[in-house]
Design a protein around this motif. Sequence first.
Motif, PDB file in Angstrom:
ATOM      1  N   TYR A   6      28.889  50.914  30.866  1.00  0.00           N
ATOM      2  CA  TYR A   6      27.715  50.161  31.303  1.00  0.00           C
ATOM      3  C   TYR A   6      27.087  50.901  32.475  1.00  0.00           C
ATOM      4  N   VAL A   7      25.814  51.234  32.336  1.00  0.00           N
ATOM      5  CA  VAL A   7      25.123  52.070  33.320  1.00  0.00           C
ATOM      6  C   VAL A   7      23.893  51.330  33.825  1.00  0.00           C
ATOM      7  N   ALA A   8      23.720  51.357  35.139  1.00  0.00           N
ATOM      8  CA  ALA A   8      22.540  50.748  35.756  1.00  0.00           C
ATOM      9  C   ALA A   8      21.343  51.693  35.624  1.00  0.00           C
ATOM     10  N   PRO A   9      20.135  51.145  35.577  1.00  0.00           N
ATOM     11  CA  PRO A   9      18.935  51.989  35.486  1.00  0.00           C
ATOM     12  C   PRO A   9      18.558  52.556  36.851  1.00  0.00           C
ATOM     13  N   THR A  10      19.071  53.734  37.149  1.00  0.00           N
ATOM     14  CA  THR A  10      18.794  54.397  38.419  1.00  0.00           C
ATOM     15  C   THR A  10      18.126  55.749  38.156  1.00  0.00           C
ATOM     16  N   THR A  11      17.649  56.354  39.195  1.00  0.00           N
ATOM     17  CA  THR A  11      17.085  57.695  39.058  1.00  0.00           C
ATOM     18  C   THR A  11      18.140  58.658  38.519  1.00  0.00           C
ATOM     19  N   ALA A  12      19.341  58.584  39.053  1.00  0.00           N
ATOM     20  CA  ALA A  12      20.410  59.491  38.626  1.00  0.00           C
ATOM     21  C   ALA A  12      20.775  59.286  37.157  1.00  0.00           C
ATOM     22  N   SER A  13      20.856  58.037  36.704  1.00  0.00           N
ATOM     23  CA  SER A  13      21.229  57.799  35.304  1.00  0.00           C
ATOM     24  C   SER A  13      20.092  58.198  34.362  1.00  0.00           C
ATOM     25  N   GLY A  14      18.863  58.056  34.808  1.00  0.00           N
ATOM     26  CA  GLY A  14      17.732  58.509  34.018  1.00  0.00           C
ATOM     27  C   GLY A  14      17.684  60.021  33.926  1.00  0.00           C
ATOM     28  N   GLN A  15      17.942  60.676  35.047  1.00  0.00           N
ATOM     29  CA  GLN A  15      17.961  62.143  35.046  1.00  0.00           C
ATOM     30  C   GLN A  15      19.100  62.676  34.177  1.00  0.00           C
ATOM     31  N   ALA A  16      20.234  61.998  34.191  1.00  0.00           N
ATOM     32  CA  ALA A  16      21.354  62.423  33.339  1.00  0.00           C
ATOM     33  C   ALA A  16      20.954  62.363  31.870  1.00  0.00           C
ATOM     34  N   ALA A  17      20.228  61.328  31.493  1.00  0.00           N
ATOM     35  CA  ALA A  17      19.762  61.205  30.107  1.00  0.00           C
ATOM     36  C   ALA A  17      18.764  62.312  29.782  1.00  0.00           C
ATOM     37  N   GLU A  37       9.126  59.174  42.018  1.00  0.00           N
ATOM     38  CA  GLU A  37       9.779  57.877  42.262  1.00  0.00           C
ATOM     39  C   GLU A  37       8.850  56.837  42.876  1.00  0.00           C
ATOM     40  N   PRO A  38       8.073  57.170  43.912  1.00  0.00           N
ATOM     41  CA  PRO A  38       7.167  56.152  44.453  1.00  0.00           C
ATOM     42  C   PRO A  38       6.160  55.631  43.424  1.00  0.00           C
ATOM     43  N   LEU A  39       5.891  56.434  42.390  1.00  0.00           N
ATOM     44  CA  LEU A  39       4.953  56.013  41.347  1.00  0.00           C
ATOM     45  C   LEU A  39       5.664  55.358  40.153  1.00  0.00           C
ATOM     46  N   GLY A  40       6.982  55.194  40.264  1.00  0.00           N
ATOM     47  CA  GLY A  40       7.732  54.522  39.206  1.00  0.00           C
ATOM     48  C   GLY A  40       8.252  55.429  38.110  1.00  0.00           C
ATOM     49  N   TYR A  41       8.303  56.726  38.370  1.00  0.00           N
ATOM     50  CA  TYR A  41       8.791  57.690  37.392  1.00  0.00           C
ATOM     51  C   TYR A  41      10.096  58.309  37.874  1.00  0.00           C
ATOM     52  N   ILE A  42      10.798  58.956  36.970  1.00  0.00           N
ATOM     53  CA  ILE A  42      12.030  59.666  37.300  1.00  0.00           C
ATOM     54  C   ILE A  42      11.668  61.139  37.498  1.00  0.00           C
ATOM     55  N   PRO A  43      12.029  61.728  38.636  1.00  0.00           N
ATOM     56  CA  PRO A  43      11.792  63.162  38.788  1.00  0.00           C
ATOM     57  C   PRO A  43      12.532  63.925  37.679  1.00  0.00           C
ATOM     58  N   MET A  44      11.906  64.959  37.182  1.00  0.00           N
ATOM     59  CA  MET A  44      12.524  65.726  36.102  1.00  0.00           C
ATOM     60  C   MET A  44      13.743  66.486  36.606  1.00  0.00           C
ATOM     61  N   PRO A  45      14.793  66.540  35.807  1.00  0.00           N
ATOM     62  CA  PRO A  45      15.959  67.343  36.189  1.00  0.00           C
ATOM     63  C   PRO A  45      15.604  68.840  36.180  1.00  0.00           C
ATOM     64  N   ALA A  46      16.288  69.599  37.006  1.00  0.00           N
ATOM     65  CA  ALA A  46      16.008  71.033  37.152  1.00  0.00           C
ATOM     66  C   ALA A  46      16.002  71.798  35.824  1.00  0.00           C
ATOM     67  N   PRO A  47      16.957  71.574  34.907  1.00  0.00           N
ATOM     68  CA  PRO A  47      16.917  72.335  33.645  1.00  0.00           C
ATOM     69  C   PRO A  47      15.639  72.069  32.834  1.00  0.00           C
ATOM     70  N   VAL A  48      15.145  70.852  32.883  1.00  0.00           N
ATOM     71  CA  VAL A  48      13.915  70.509  32.166  1.00  0.00           C
ATOM     72  C   VAL A  48      12.725  71.189  32.848  1.00  0.00           C
ATOM     73  N   ILE A  49      12.681  71.145  34.167  1.00  0.00           N
ATOM     74  CA  ILE A  49      11.585  71.786  34.909  1.00  0.00           C
ATOM     75  C   ILE A  49      11.506  73.269  34.568  1.00  0.00           C
ATOM     76  N   ALA A  91      18.300  65.198  31.221  1.00  0.00           N
ATOM     77  CA  ALA A  91      18.915  66.527  31.277  1.00  0.00           C
ATOM     78  C   ALA A  91      19.703  66.835  30.004  1.00  0.00           C
ATOM     79  N   SER A  92      20.085  65.798  29.269  1.00  0.00           N
ATOM     80  CA  SER A  92      20.867  66.021  28.046  1.00  0.00           C
ATOM     81  C   SER A  92      20.001  66.425  26.860  1.00  0.00           C
ATOM     82  N   ALA A  93      18.690  66.331  26.992  1.00  0.00           N
ATOM     83  CA  ALA A  93      17.791  66.691  25.895  1.00  0.00           C
ATOM     84  C   ALA A  93      17.824  68.193  25.637  1.00  0.00           C
ATOM     85  N   GLN A  94      17.892  68.550  24.384  1.00  0.00           N
ATOM     86  CA  GLN A  94      17.823  69.954  23.992  1.00  0.00           C
ATOM     87  C   GLN A  94      16.367  70.247  23.639  1.00  0.00           C
TER      88      GLN A  94
END
Length: 108
Positions: free
Chosen positions: A11-22, A83-95, A24-27
Motif C-alpha cells: 500500500y503506497v501513499a500518493p507522494t512525489t516520491a511514489s509518483g516519481q518511482a512509477a 510541485e507548487p502547480l500540482g505536478y510531479i517533477p520528472m525523474p532524472a532518467p526521464v529528463i 522512472a519505471s517507464a521504458q
Amino acid sequence: MASLENKAGVYVAPTTASGQAALASAQLPANMIAWVADPEPKDAYPIVTSTWLLVKKKYDKGKLAVLQDLLKFGLTDGQKDAEPLGYIPMPAPVIEKVKAAVDSLATT
C-alpha cells in the motif's frame, strides 16, 4: 487521495516520491510514447501518468530554437515549479531521455 495497493502488494501513499518511482519505471522507446500501468517497483504509486506534449520533428530554424529553449527550460529550471502547480517533477532518467529527443529535433 488514498493509499493504494500496487502491483507488488504494497500500500503506497500518493507522494512525489511514489509518483516519481512509477514514472522512472517507464521504458521510453524512441517515439517517447509509454504507459505506466500498475508499475513494478514496490515504492511506486499504481496510478500515475505523464502530461503529453505533441511536437513535430522538423521546424524552420527560428521556431526550432525557440521551441528547444522552451522545452529545455521545462526540463531544467521549470521543474522546480512542478510541485507548487500540482505536478510531479520528472525523474532524472526521464529528463535525460526527453532532453535527447528535444536535441534531435531538426530544421526543415
